[in-house]
Structures are given as C-alpha cells and as structure tokens.
Design an enzyme around this catalytic site. Structure first.
Site, PDB file in Angstrom:
ATOM      1  N   SER A 104      -3.848  36.500 -21.401  1.00 24.33           N
ATOM      2  CA  SER A 104      -2.940  36.717 -20.279  1.00 24.33           C
ATOM      3  C   SER A 104      -3.719  36.635 -18.969  1.00 24.33           C
ATOM      4  CB  SER A 104      -2.299  38.086 -20.410  1.00 24.33           C
ATOM      5  OG  SER A 104      -3.302  39.063 -20.545  1.00 24.33           O
ATOM      6  N   ARG A 105      -2.958  36.462 -17.911  1.00 24.42           N
ATOM      7  CA  ARG A 105      -3.537  36.630 -16.588  1.00 24.42           C
ATOM      8  C   ARG A 105      -3.427  38.104 -16.225  1.00 24.42           C
ATOM      9  NH1 ARG A 105      -4.414  31.847 -14.022  1.00 24.42           N
ATOM     10  NH2 ARG A 105      -3.282  30.028 -14.777  1.00 24.42           N
TER      11      ARG A 105
ATOM     12  N   SER B  66      -4.766  44.455 -13.429  1.00 22.70           N
ATOM     13  CA  SER B  66      -6.222  44.559 -13.458  1.00 22.70           C
ATOM     14  C   SER B  66      -6.842  43.507 -12.538  1.00 22.70           C
ATOM     15  CB  SER B  66      -6.713  44.354 -14.892  1.00 22.70           C
ATOM     16  OG  SER B  66      -6.573  42.994 -15.260  1.00 22.70           O
TER      17      SER B  66
ATOM     18  N   THR C 202      -8.459  37.505 -19.140  1.00 16.93           N
ATOM     19  CA  THR C 202      -9.331  36.476 -19.712  1.00 16.93           C
ATOM     20  C   THR C 202      -8.944  35.095 -19.196  1.00 16.93           C
ATOM     21  OG1 THR C 202      -9.845  37.784 -21.663  1.00 16.93           O
ATOM     22  CG2 THR C 202     -10.072  35.407 -21.882  1.00 16.93           C
TER      23      THR C 202
ATOM     24  N   ASP D 222       5.319  52.985 -20.750  1.00 19.72           N
ATOM     25  CA  ASP D 222       4.098  52.672 -21.467  1.00 19.72           C
ATOM     26  C   ASP D 222       4.078  53.500 -22.734  1.00 19.72           C
ATOM     27  OD1 ASP D 222       1.718  51.527 -21.941  1.00 19.72           O
ATOM     28  OD2 ASP D 222       0.588  52.589 -20.392  1.00 19.72           O
TER      29      ASP D 222
ATOM     30  N   SER E 250       4.826  44.704 -28.638  1.00 20.87           N
ATOM     31  CA  SER E 250       4.494  43.630 -27.710  1.00 20.87           C
ATOM     32  C   SER E 250       3.300  42.818 -28.209  1.00 20.87           C
ATOM     33  CB  SER E 250       4.185  44.250 -26.339  1.00 20.87           C
ATOM     34  OG  SER E 250       3.476  43.365 -25.525  1.00 20.87           O
TER      35      SER E 250
ATOM     36  N   LYS F 234      -7.427  53.726 -20.966  1.00 19.56           N
ATOM     37  CA  LYS F 234      -6.025  53.951 -21.307  1.00 19.56           C
ATOM     38  C   LYS F 234      -5.883  55.041 -22.358  1.00 19.56           C
ATOM     39  CE  LYS F 234      -3.953  49.522 -20.110  1.00 19.56           C
ATOM     40  NZ  LYS F 234      -3.330  48.277 -20.608  1.00 19.56           N
TER      41      LYS F 234
END
Lengths: 497, 497
Positions: free
Chosen positions: B198-199, B203, B207, B260, B268, B292
């Site tokens: 993912s972009r 954060s 990656t 969350d 997910s 987290k």
C-alpha cells in the site's frame, strides 16, 4: 489569499468548497478531494468539504468557490479575500470514537458532540457513526444528556404563562390531523398552546403542509410570538424557528438509514418540546397492525420511557395509546385533510366523526392542565368550545393573524376510483400502503393530491362500489399511483356469510 | 432524455451528478439535492448523488452533468442521451438495518452488502453505518463471511506455484522497510512472492512509496504477472490491481472515523492476501510502548484471531511478535528508507543492522515453507542469499523488469539537526511522534522528506550532539516540522549516573 466565488450549486445541508487543481496559492496535494477545510477571513470562518476542479470557468487558480449554502453561511461578498487551511477535526470526535468502541459518555461529552453537530462540524459519515453507535447501546443517562443537549443547542422559546401545553403524535396514521382542531379548542379556552409542526418527510402530509393550505406557516420567531400573544396558540412550521437544530440534522441521516430506536425517538421529540418552552405534553401513540407501534408491549415500553425522561427533564407528560387500525378522517393529503379539519370545526353534516372524537379527547385531556378547571370536566369543556363555534372562531383568528393563504388550493383534477373487488365488510385498512399511494399521487408536494376515503373498517360494501378516490395533479403521478394500486389496494374485505 | 456532460470536478470516490434546477425534462422537486439517482442508457447505468445547479454555464436545462469519476465510470461520450430516475436503494440495506439494530447476519447477507459496497452502491453514510454496527459487535462467523466476501468482490490472482508466500506487517513502526529485502531474498531462493503493497495513508511512507524511489510500482495485473514470472517476485502498489476493492472503500471511511477493531483489521488483511492468491502468510506484529500493539495480551489475542480465520479460509498463517520499541533502520521517509534497504542489500559498512536482522528472520521463516528445504535451515539460507549478493541481484532484476524509476530522487535539501538537550543514554523513542514529524516535513508526498536517525535506544549521547536530522523540500513544511519538534523531539534520554 484566494478570492471568494459563489458557485450556484445547491448542496443542501453540506458546505462544499471548490478549489482549482492548478491553484496559484495552495499546493493541491495537501488538499485532497472530500477532505474538510477551514475557510477564514477575520472573524468569519467556515468548515467545508473540498472538491478539486479542473475547469477554470468554474473556479480559477486564484479563487475559492463555495456552494450556495456555504456561501450564505460564510456571510461575505464575492471577491473577498480568504485563506484556507486543512480543518482541525472537531474536538468531540474523540468522544465519538469512545462511543463507537462501546464506552458510555458523560453529559459534558454528549453536549460537545451535539454542539459540534448543531454547528455543522460533523460530516454525514460522522453523524451516521454517532447514530449507529447510539442505536446499538445507550444508557438512560446518555439519553437524558442527549435530550437536554439537543434542546439547548438552538433557539429556546419562553412564554409568560406558567402552563404551556402541547401535543405530539408519533405518526404513521394517514389523515389524523387532530392538532388543527385541538389547538383552536385549547386556545379558545385560554391556555397557551404554541404548536410547531413538521412538514411531511415520509408521509403524505405533515400538519405544517396541511395548515399551509389555509395560512402562512413559515413564521419567524417574533412573528410566532405575536400570534401566540394575540390568539393563545398558533400552528406554524418548526423549521424557521430553529428549535433543536441538531435534531433536524440527526433526522436527516436517521431517515435514509431507517434508524428508528425508542431512545432516539424520545430524545428527538422531547428536545423539541423543551426548546419550545412547553410545560405539559400529551403524547399520542397510535397502536395498530400497520401503525408504527404494533403491539401493546411496545406501546407500554415507549410510554414508560417518555414518562421517565419527561420527569427527569421537568416536562409533565401524559401518554395515551389510541386506535391506529386505520386512517383518522376521510382525507389523506394536505387539501383533503384541511377540508376534514374545517368540516369538523364548522360542525358540518358528514364531518368525519372519528377525527372529531379523537380531537375532543386529546383537547379535553390538555384542558385538564388548567388549574382553574374542575377535574374531569376537560372533555365536556372541549365539546362545548367546539359545538358553540368558539373553536372555529379561534381557528379563523389564528389563520388571520398568521396570514391567510394567498393561493386557493383545490383537489387534484385527475381522479381514479378504486372499486371493491367483492361484496362484504371492510375488515382492515393498511395505513402504510395508503400513505404510499397518496405520496405516489403527489402528496404533499402537490397539495391537492391524495386520497379520499369512502369506507372505513366495519362498513359494508357491494362489489364495484368505490372504496376510495385517488386525486392527482400530474399525469405521471396519476399513472404511478394507479399502477401501484393494481398491485394491492390496501383494503381487506371479509365476504358476508 | 438529457444530454450527458462531463463536469471537470474531482469527487474522489463519490459519483456526483449535476442537474439544472430549471431542467426541461424532469421535475426538480422530485430530485432533491444529495439524493441518489440512477443514470441510464441501454446497458450503461450508474448510481450517483445529485446536486442541483442554478448556473447554466455549468449545466443547462437539457443536460445532465457527471463529475470526472462518474463520467469515466459511466463510460459514454459527452452528448449521449441518458434518462434518470430516483435510485432504488441497494437491496442489502435491509440487512444493514438488521445489523444496526443488533442482529447477526449470515454469509449470504454479508456477501450482498460487500457486493453493493464494491460496486459503489453505498453512500459514505451507509458505509459508516456498516462499519460502526460491526465495530460494536461481530461474531467470528460474520468475520469469516466478511473476509471471504471481500476477497471475492474484486480481482483474484492465481499462480502456477503451489506455494505462494507473503508477509504483512500491521504497521506503526517508522522505517521498518523489511519487505524490500525479504522479497529479493525469497525470490532469489526460487519461491513465489508476489508482493502488493500500500501507499502511506497516515504514515510517512508505505512500501509502495519507498519502492517507487527505485522502480515503477503502479503496474497493471498482466504487467505484475509478467514480473513474477520472470523474477519469482515483485514489489508493486496494490491499488492498480483491484484486490479486495470493498476493503479499500471501507478503509476510506474507517480512517477518518478511527475505527480500528481487531476483527476489521484481520478481515481487511486476509481478504487482500486471499485475493492475491497467497497460500502461506507471515504476519509481523510489532509490540512496543508507542506501537499499535502495546501489551502482550493484545498481541496474543490478535495472533489467535489471525490463526483462527487463516485456518478457516485455507491460508497457512505464522504470526510473529517483533520488537516495536523504536524505528527499524535509520531512515524515515521514502528516499531515506530506500537508501537503508539498498545499503543492506549491498552489504555496505554502516548498513542498519536491525533492519538486516529483522529481514533475515522473516525471510528465513518464509523459506521454511519450501518443502525442499531442510527444516530449521531457513535463516541460514536467507543469510547466504543476502551475503552472497544473490538478493541484490534479484532486487536489481525486479527493478529492471518493473521499470527503473525515471526520476532520481534526492533527500530534501532543507535540513535541521535535532540536538540532545542533555547528556545520557537513549531510553525510549516515540514511534508515533517521529512519524508525525516526518509527515509534517513532507513525507511521503515529497519523497526526499523525512528523518535520518543517528541514535537508537541504548546509545550514549553528549549534550548538543545531534539525535536525528529532519529533511524537507519546502520551507513551509520545514517550519511546521521544526515547530512541532520544539514541543517534544520524541526521544527520552536517561542521565548517566
């Protein structure tokens, strides 16, 4: 700095801002579509959702566009220089997150949430999150806090009289326009009854829609106060008076999601009544197989909740469970319902007796709140006021002072009679289905559209006789309604043995 | 019939339609702002939210405007004649309402909801309602159904190899770019590892953002398949491949609401991996005071949930709990992280040992899935592949086949050294605060922005020595980041006794 531009797009409740992708001042990457921004100029500031525009005829590189509503709320002239910044999220979102994750909130936290909602700081997504997390679980303390916070978040009307009565029906029964008979009776007696009503959202007519056939209903607060001073009562649309605005915003999200919990209903109704300055409230709960309340247990639960919360917030509440088996009165739709109301007030032959009787009962119960009236004589007094013509005179005065309707509304000219398919006795009428038919016919948008009932439960009917007549103003609505009726007319007829 | 018009407004995920208030074909009262409509032409149809426009230069009375995204999804030329109708609400809303009111749903009902979401039939409000009602309560059966339904709602990749390995870190640790070392090691060994990444959303780098410093990452599905065929692995952005699109849509609402829950996180992640055709997955759970996962109990609960669901959906899952006390590697931000990765692959002196060591451990664990490898020799094999230069060669090949980056990205030229206020030993580093500083400096938007760490936990430092350097590309970002650091630099230093 960007120059403010009004964009003639109606975005309803949402504030929407438009920024050019090739904006000459701000880096567009920082301002992603749909994110919220703050628009500022001195003491003027506004939260808006952002849309990115690639068309200079809509927004140029040195401009910031605002949708109609946002432009009006911003309160500045086109061309005024403004700055923008990514919006700080409303502080109460932390409380919302706690609620989502199953915690209970205290009254200060609920008040913060409601204040942010009333000030348009929540997105629809966030409002939905609040409603759903509350629908799942809400303590009575949370409910009390919600009711008080909503009442305090907008206009709060106050009246000279120590006794201010009001009535509220939870709805679901077509026709049933009792308020327009009760208010003139109670006002004629001399009690204060400042009635604010809603327009229809999912029904074929709200009291405000029906009263509008006769008089102006979108009064400002000072106008409403003047009517009540002169007439003891009024029948106006609540929308202009800004009572419990957070409630209106919550409802705009509850409806499409069909969130319909007892807790939210009670908080919604009582916050409006508290804000309207009522001291005594009668709540009408129609019970029937196609009504909102379909069994006695549910009716009792709801009654207890109304009584408990009313007690805590200092509102004297009477709850009555009424017969919700079928429509009350004959007309469904603004013009037809107004006809029934005036017919009862004028004591015409053929005036719907069920509408008269229910109105007298509720008006009588409200009159019992007059300390000067002998206990138990409310009903007789209501009857006296209606039959003497005092109520009619009171209604005429209210219409006059509110402002008589400029337009004369007639019933829709396109008419279709729905005939009994067999002979027999009417055993049931589906309130939900009749409401849907009336809406398809054009009510409440077209005031003359709707349904005129010829038969009620218990009436005998011969095959081919009309059950009711549909009225519409436009051919397309007429066709929609007739087509829908062909799939079921909403009447159950028991064959005669 | 109305003529279709493209309106150059970017409405991101939402389909928006624009209708003139003085529309010559449809009665505007029937089409209220923000309501959903259906736009139709033969087999083409689209659901869109409606905005009413009072400006003929935007939409004329005979036109229907569609926002950029909606216009593209509609797939018709401007000027094509279309009809509109009030949208039928998606059928699965009935299930949603049941869920809101506390019922559990079966797998068919959840599948309908997810299919409607993946096909853009839900509004943000409805998505929020689904997420919040599920956050409140979700059975493991519901979770399994959700995982499978999401995996099936989009592209499903399938590979020739019977063993397809993957790794996933739940995030929260700055730097930590292990995938870009693990993939070339595993691919060099000969196992299939088609990594979609993912972009960054919240954060300073994902990656995909970091790999993009070296190679093209927005590959189509056939392009990705070709890379994996030639190199055994790839490191691409998942966004173009349409894996579990419902998950992307849910996440777009989860983020702003900060929903969350364990259940939604596991569903997910696993839906994406199932859709990507993985057979073996290693999940990295960093545990630390600013990570987290902050305590062992939570880590164990999450591990059990991953293992249970993995088992039920036929995915072999290993969960490892790693040290999440501080950033992994020295760089934070795309360019600086890419520098660390290449430095480990090139076995340079001064390459961050923590990044090397963690990558070797995970790569070793993944290699154990090779039936041909002797049990327990995974780590040694990973080390051999890295130290021999085979992993570097593998990475160079992946970069070549994906397409080497056209641009050379450099670190941001505006640099600010954050100095130790006292002498002592670094005792803690706040991952969350460092991530925020790097984002304020411009990461990941500006690839060269971020933080370069000089000291890690346990290191001694003298007063006035630099702890880390902030890099930014723009003056405003630089100032924001420096100002934020002045309120706390994220390091705890214990004075030497």
């Amino acid at each position: 700095m960007l120059e403010l531009k009004r964009i003639a797009i109606d975005t309803y409740r949402d504030n929407v801002a438009f920024l050019a992708r090739n904006c000459s001042v701000y880096r567009p990457e920082e301002y992603q579509a749909l994110k919220k921004i703050q628009v500022m100029n001195g003491s003027h500031h506004l939260l808006a959702s952002l849309l990115i525009v690639d068309d200079e005829t809509i927004v140029g590189p040195g401009e910031l566009g605002l949708s109609e509503q946002a432009f009006r709320r911003m309160g500045l002239k086109a061309g005024t220089r403004v700055t923008i910044a990514p919006a700080e999220p409303p502080g109460s979102l932390d409380h919302l997150r706690r609620k989502i994750h199953g915690h209970t909130l205290d009254s200060a936290q609920i008040e913060e949430i409601i204040t942010d909602i009333a000030n348009y700081r929540y997105s629809e997504m966030e409002i939905a999150a609040f409603l759903v997390s509350s629908a799942g679980f809400m303590t009575t303390d949370e409910m009390l806090s919600l009711t008080k916070a909503m009442a305090q978040a907008g206009t709060q009307l106050r009246w000279k009289s120590p006794v201010v009565v009001d009535k509220h029906c939870i709805g679901g029964i077509p026709g049933n326009r009792t308020s327009m008979i009760i208010v003139p009776i109670v006002a004629a007696h001399g009690l204060t009854i400042p009635k604010t009503s809603s327009r229809a959202i999912t029904s074929p007519a709200g009291t405000a829609d029906t009263m509008e056939v006769l008089a102006k209903v979108d009064l400002s607060m000072p106008e409403m106060q003047r009517v009540v001073e002169e007439c003891n009562g009024c029948i106006v649309w609540g929308g202009h008076v800004n009572l419990s605005p957070a409630d209106d915003i919550l409802i705009s999200v509850e409806r499409p999601l069909s969130i319909d919990t007892r807790e939210q209903m009670v908080a919604s109704i009582l916050s409006k009544k508290l804000a309207a300055g009522s001291t005594h409230l009668l709540v009408d709960l129609p019970l029937g197989p196609s009504a909102k309340i379909r069994n006695h247990t549910d009716a009792m639960r709801l009654r207890k909740l109304f009584e408990y919360v009313g007690n805590q917030v200092g509102l004297a509440i009477d709850v009555i469970v009424t017969n919700g088996a079928q429509p009350i009165g004959n007309g469904i739709g603004p013009v037809l319902e107004a006809r029934d109301v005036m017919s009862v007030l004028r004591r015409e032959e053929g005036a719907p007796m069920d509408l008269r009787e229910k109105s007298l009962q509720i008006a009588g119960a409200l009159l019992e709140n007059d300390p000067g009236l002998r206990g138990g004589s409310g009903y007789a007094q209501a009857q006296e006021l209606l039959d003497s013509g005092a109520a009619l005179k009171s209604m005429e005065r209210i219409i006059e002072v509110q402002g008589r309707a400029q337009e004369v509304f007639c019933v829709g000219e396109l008419a279709y009679d729905v005939l009994a398919p067999i002979s027999g006795t009417v055993t049931a009428i589906d309130c939900y289905r009749l409401a849907r038919i009336a809406r398809l016919a054009g009510a409440p948008m077209d005031k003359g559209a709707g349904i005129d009932l010829f038969k009620k439960i218990g009436d005998n009917i011969a095959k081919g006789e009309p059950l009711y007549r549909i009225h519409a103003c436009f051919q397309s609505d007429y066709s929609f309604a007739v087509k829908y009726v062909s799939e079921g007319n909403g009447y159950a007829i028991g064959e005669l043995a």
